[in-house]
Motif scaffolding. Structure first.
Motif, PDB file in Angstrom:
ATOM      1  N   LEU A   2       2.662  -1.093   2.289  1.00  0.00           N
ATOM      2  CA  LEU A   2       1.690  -0.098   2.727  1.00  0.00           C
ATOM      3  C   LEU A   2       1.359   0.881   1.608  1.00  0.00           C
ATOM      4  O   LEU A   2       0.187   1.208   1.383  1.00  0.00           O
ATOM      5  N   VAL A   3       2.367   1.336   0.885  1.00  0.00           N
ATOM      6  CA  VAL A   3       2.139   2.256  -0.239  1.00  0.00           C
ATOM      7  C   VAL A   3       1.370   1.552  -1.348  1.00  0.00           C
ATOM      8  O   VAL A   3       0.480   2.133  -1.986  1.00  0.00           O
ATOM      9  N   TRP A   4       1.693   0.287  -1.582  1.00  0.00           N
ATOM     10  CA  TRP A   4       1.016  -0.485  -2.631  1.00  0.00           C
ATOM     11  C   TRP A   4      -0.467  -0.661  -2.326  1.00  0.00           C
ATOM     12  O   TRP A   4      -1.311  -0.559  -3.225  1.00  0.00           O
ATOM     13  N   ARG A   5      -0.812  -0.864  -1.039  1.00  0.00           N
ATOM     14  CA  ARG A   5      -2.196  -1.146  -0.659  1.00  0.00           C
ATOM     15  C   ARG A   5      -3.023   0.117  -0.446  1.00  0.00           C
ATOM     16  O   ARG A   5      -4.254   0.065  -0.548  1.00  0.00           O
ATOM     17  N   SER A   6      -2.385   1.237  -0.131  1.00  0.00           N
ATOM     18  CA  SER A   6      -3.122   2.465   0.195  1.00  0.00           C
ATOM     19  C   SER A   6      -3.201   3.377  -1.026  1.00  0.00           C
ATOM     20  O   SER A   6      -2.181   3.907  -1.480  1.00  0.00           O
ATOM     21  N   SER A   7      -4.395   3.577  -1.532  1.00  0.00           N
ATOM     22  CA  SER A   7      -4.575   4.384  -2.742  1.00  0.00           C
ATOM     23  C   SER A   7      -4.209   5.851  -2.512  1.00  0.00           C
ATOM     24  O   SER A   7      -3.770   6.532  -3.440  1.00  0.00           O
ATOM     25  N   ASN A   8      -4.381   6.353  -1.276  1.00  0.00           N
ATOM     26  CA  ASN A   8      -4.051   7.763  -1.017  1.00  0.00           C
ATOM     27  C   ASN A   8      -2.539   8.007  -0.983  1.00  0.00           C
ATOM     28  O   ASN A   8      -2.094   9.159  -0.926  1.00  0.00           O
ATOM     29  N   LEU A   9      -1.752   6.935  -1.010  1.00  0.00           N
ATOM     30  CA  LEU A   9      -0.293   7.070  -1.039  1.00  0.00           C
ATOM     31  C   LEU A   9       0.280   6.855  -2.443  1.00  0.00           C
ATOM     32  O   LEU A   9       1.502   6.800  -2.607  1.00  0.00           O
ATOM     33  N   HIS A  10      -0.595   6.749  -3.433  1.00  0.00           N
ATOM     34  CA  HIS A  10      -0.130   6.554  -4.808  1.00  0.00           C
ATOM     35  C   HIS A  10       0.229   7.902  -5.437  1.00  0.00           C
ATOM     36  O   HIS A  10      -0.442   8.394  -6.353  1.00  0.00           O
ATOM     37  N   THR A  11       1.281   8.502  -4.911  1.00  0.00           N
ATOM     38  CA  THR A  11       1.773   9.787  -5.396  1.00  0.00           C
ATOM     39  C   THR A  11       3.267   9.661  -5.671  1.00  0.00           C
ATOM     40  O   THR A  11       3.912   8.717  -5.197  1.00  0.00           O
ATOM     41  N   PRO A  12       3.848  10.589  -6.439  1.00  0.00           N
ATOM     42  CA  PRO A  12       5.293  10.513  -6.724  1.00  0.00           C
ATOM     43  C   PRO A  12       6.164  10.440  -5.477  1.00  0.00           C
ATOM     44  O   PRO A  12       7.148   9.708  -5.441  1.00  0.00           O
ATOM     45  N   MET A  13       5.801  11.176  -4.419  1.00  0.00           N
ATOM     46  CA  MET A  13       6.604  11.184  -3.195  1.00  0.00           C
ATOM     47  C   MET A  13       6.755   9.776  -2.628  1.00  0.00           C
ATOM     48  O   MET A  13       7.859   9.344  -2.262  1.00  0.00           O
ATOM     49  N   TYR A  14       5.655   9.041  -2.551  1.00  0.00           N
ATOM     50  CA  TYR A  14       5.697   7.703  -1.973  1.00  0.00           C
ATOM     51  C   TYR A  14       6.207   6.669  -2.977  1.00  0.00           C
ATOM     52  O   TYR A  14       6.713   5.616  -2.578  1.00  0.00           O
ATOM     53  N   PHE A  15       6.101   6.970  -4.257  1.00  0.00           N
ATOM     54  CA  PHE A  15       6.730   6.122  -5.263  1.00  0.00           C
ATOM     55  C   PHE A  15       8.254   6.161  -5.107  1.00  0.00           C
ATOM     56  O   PHE A  15       8.925   5.121  -5.145  1.00  0.00           O
ATOM     57  N   PHE A  16       8.802   7.356  -4.900  1.00  0.00           N
ATOM     58  CA  PHE A  16      10.243   7.481  -4.662  1.00  0.00           C
ATOM     59  C   PHE A  16      10.636   6.813  -3.340  1.00  0.00           C
ATOM     60  O   PHE A  16      11.705   6.207  -3.235  1.00  0.00           O
ATOM     61  N   LEU A  17       9.764   6.929  -2.340  1.00  0.00           N
ATOM     62  CA  LEU A  17      10.031   6.294  -1.055  1.00  0.00           C
ATOM     63  C   LEU A  17      10.085   4.776  -1.197  1.00  0.00           C
ATOM     64  O   LEU A  17      10.927   4.113  -0.565  1.00  0.00           O
TER      65      LEU A  17
END
Length: 304
Positions: free
Chosen positions: A44-59
């Motif tokens: 989900l993080v890989w496909r969603s551009s709005n989740l390409h932030t450090p927080m979701y990278f750590f997640l």
């Protein structure tokens, strides 16, 4: 390694055949849900551009770690409970111990990094993009992985030098430090001391970083005048805080203690919670307590 015992017998969970089969079904179901849940967060993080932030990278790093952690436990545990593979060689036992403890240490470091990331996002919102960019987040994640495995290297080496001359039965469903020390016929005090000191450095130090970060976060949130502003700021941390409380509670009980050989049966119960329940709960906690993840999940289903 100077050991007389070349392999160990792992008991798993005692009980009738029907009871153990039910346990296997539950374990297999939980393992499947854990892998699917954490893999779904990564996708989900890989496909969603709005989740390409450090927080979701750590997640994503955290979810990737949980997949490997459960994979290091479940397949062997299922075979043990079915009675098809209850023996494990000395070298494989030490390898499993090293792998699981290294991932546990990495998890502690990642939790503290995630708390520091939330601290910067809430306490320094205008400078956040410069204080926590993609390069810094990659370095912090890589440091967590390297630090976690390096911290346990000495401990695994010391454990491999212990002498085992019988008995060879491990009262657990995996190879853990307490069980190995209980079976050793050599002096285990250096290993127990090393375990305690490394636990203090890894678990307590990372917990302090996490707690201090959240003290500043809560202080900053309480200073926000509007109720809407407070409600908007704190939910970004509530999911992570829930995972922190669950993870550190069980980890401290298992490793931060002077004697590593006490309460083996209780350790088995807590280890079951730590290796089975916690990795299963984490993806649901992050999904249900995070609005951005829920919105991205909704868009993904709408596209399908």
């Amino acid at each position: 390694n100077g050991s007389n015992v070349k392999e160990f017998i792992i008991l798993g969970f005692p009980g009738t055949w029907q009871f153990r089969v039910c346990f296997v079904v539950v374990f297999a179901l939980m393992y499947t849900l854990t892998v699917i849940g954490n893999a779904s967060i990564i996708a989900l993080v890989w496909r969603s551009s709005n989740l390409h932030t450090p927080m979701y990278f750590f997640l994503c790093n955290f979810s990737f770690l949980e997949i490997w952690y459960t994979t290091g436990v479940f397949p062997k545990a299922i075979r043990i409970m079915l009675g098809t593979s209850q023996t494990i060689s000395f070298s494989v036992c030490i390898l499993q111990l090293f792998f699981l403890l290294s991932l546990s240490s990495t998890e502690c470091f990642l939790l503290s990094v995630m708390a520091y990331d939330r601290y910067l996002a809430i306490c320094y919102p205008l400078r956040y993009s410069s204080l926590m960019n993609s390069v810094i987040s990659v370095r912090l994640a890589l440091s967590s992985w390297v630090g976690g495995f390096l911290a346990i290297s000495l401990l695994a080496f010391l454990t491999s030098r212990l002498t085992f001359c019988g008995p060879d039965v491990i009262n657990h469903f995996l190879c853990d430090m307490d069980s190995c020390l209980a079976l050793s016929c050599s002096d285990t005090r250096p290993v127990e001391l090393a375990t305690f000191l490394i636990s203090i450095i890894v678990v307590v130090a990372s917990c302090v970083v996490t707690l201090v970060s959240y003290m500043y976060i809560i202080s900053s949130v309480l200073q926000i005048q509007s109720t809407h502003g407070r409600k908007k700021a704190f939910p970004t941390c509530s999911a992570h805080l829930s995972v922190v409380m669950i993870s550190y509670g069980s980890t401290m009980f298992l490793y931060v203690k002077p004697s590593a050989q006490s309460s083996l049966d209780l350790n088995k119960i807590v280890n079951t919670f730590n290796t089975v329940i916690t990795p299963l709960l984490n993806p649901f906690i992050y999904t249900l307590r995070n609005k951005k993840v829920k919105l991205a999940l909704g868009r993904a289903f709408q596209k399908k």
